[in-house]
Design a protein around this motif. Structure first.
Motif, short mmCIF file in Angstrom:
data_model
loop_
_atom_site.label_atom_id
_atom_site.label_comp_id
_atom_site.label_asym_id
_atom_site.label_seq_id
_atom_site.Cartn_x
_atom_site.Cartn_y
_atom_site.Cartn_z
N TRP A 200 0.91 -1.36 -0.06
CA TRP A 200 0.01 0.16 -0.07
C TRP A 200 0.88 1.23 0.06
O TRP A 200 0.66 2.17 -0.68
N GLU A 207 1.84 6.76 -6.65
CA GLU A 207 0.91 7.82 -7.21
C GLU A 207 1.21 9.13 -6.80
O GLU A 207 1.16 10.17 -7.71
N TRP A 253 -5.11 0.50 -9.17
CA TRP A 253 -4.51 1.38 -8.61
C TRP A 253 -3.25 1.81 -9.59
O TRP A 253 -3.02 3.05 -9.91
N ASN A 256 -4.42 3.51 -12.69
CA ASN A 256 -4.80 4.97 -12.16
C ASN A 256 -3.39 5.84 -12.32
O ASN A 256 -3.37 6.76 -13.17
#
Length: 335
Positions: A200, A207, A253, A256
């Motif tokens: 995570w 990101e 994720w 993205n």
């Protein structure tokens, strides 16, 4: 008429209307009325009241902490299905009860389990505040979560709170500072923590790198996340219930992040995530359709982008997500 009178301070908001407006707007009573959050009344002189509260806190048993955690889990489930705006009163009351129990717990054996419960509830409340666009409230909740995690002597909960708090900085226009905070979270965790939490944190780092314009660092962090995620469909970690992450979630994720980089692999990765998406994660699915729209826009596939933006807007409206609606509006302006 009432709205105009409220805005011009010609009429005060009654408790009846305040309860309705808090549900609609997803704000606390203090934020709604434009006044500081209410504080507890001053304690009586002397020690009787203090000792009474200490005795009450010391009686918090394992079953009561379990009930606190079950309430957090219920609020988490309601949040992902219905959104945060209708939960503001329940969440505020839940945090107040946990803080009260922790403030008057004396010995570490009594404090740690309550502090751990407060850390988990505070990060949930903070993410709900981000979703509602209440960034200052989100920041304060993350600070509370970090203090509680330190009190609980839990490096995992501390690292998670730091990692999520980085998103407040990113959305405020400081992605580089947010990236520094995520990397500090990784350093604070060291070699400890669960593989799922480490994955995570790597994905969050990727990101933030994308937002900060660091594509090479971004791809390295994505590879580290993929290498760290445990195999199989399970997405909950018994030691870190605040995180939902498995290979499918990570694929979404990754898609993205790749979409932000303008990478052609983003579309296939995101459609793969859409095929296995849990329909109960309504707000997350709004984000997924938004991500797919972004990826199509990068390829000038405007019809496909518009289709997914319509679906994203519908889901975001169902949950009252200010954050997701803002993302949809920004992308819609590019069509």
């Amino acid at each position: 008429m009432y709205v105009s009178e409220w805005e011009n301070s010609k009429r005060s908001i009654s408790d009846r209307y305040a309860a309705i407006l808090r549900q609609i707007l997803g704000v606390t009573d203090g934020e709604l009325r434009g006044s500081p959050a209410s504080v507890a009344p001053a304690m009586a002189d002397g020690y009787d009241e203090l000792l009474s509260r200490i005795d009450s806190a010391s009686s918090v048993s394992g079953s009561m902490v379990k009930s606190f955690n079950e309430q957090t889990e219920l609020l988490r489930t309601m949040d992902r299905q219905r959104g945060a705006s209708g939960l503001i009163d329940q969440m505020t009351g839940h945090l107040s009860a946990l803080e009260e129990a922790l403030n008057f717990a004396v010995l570490p054996s009594a404090r740690r389990p309550v502090a751990l419960a407060l850390a988990g509830a505070s990060t949930l409340a903070a993410w709900q505040a981000i979703d509602a666009g209440a960034v200052e409230r989100a920041w304060r909740h993350y600070e509370l979560a970090k203090r509680a995690a330190r009190d609980a002597e839990s490096p995992m909960y501390l690292a998670h709170a730091m990692g999520e708090q980085a998103y407040v900085l990113c959305e405020a226009g400081r992605p580089s500072l947010g990236l520094d905070l995520v990397r500090d979270a990784q350093r604070s965790l060291g070699q400890g923590g669960s593989p799922r939490l480490r994955a995570w944190l790597y994905a969050a780092e990727a990101e933030l790198c994308a937002h900060a314009g660091m594509p090479d660092d971004c791809r390295r962090a994505l590879d580290a996340a993929v290498a760290s995620i445990p195999p199989g469909p399970e997405d909950r970690d018994p030691d870190m219930l605040s995180i939902f992450l498995n290979g499918g979630h990570l694929a979404r994720w990754r898609g993205n992040v790749l979409a932000m980089l303008g990478d052609d692999d983003a579309v296939s990765s995101l459609y793969g995530a859409l095929e296995i998406a849990d329909p109960t994660f309504v707000r997350a699915n709004a984000g997924l359709h938004t991500d797919i729209a972004r990826a199509h826009l990068a390829r000038a596939e405007y019809d496909d982008a518009n289709t997914h933006l319509r679906q994203a807007r519908l889901l975001a409206s169902r949950t009252g997500s200010v954050r997701q609606r803002r993302r949809v509006d920004l992308l819609s302006s590019r069509l």
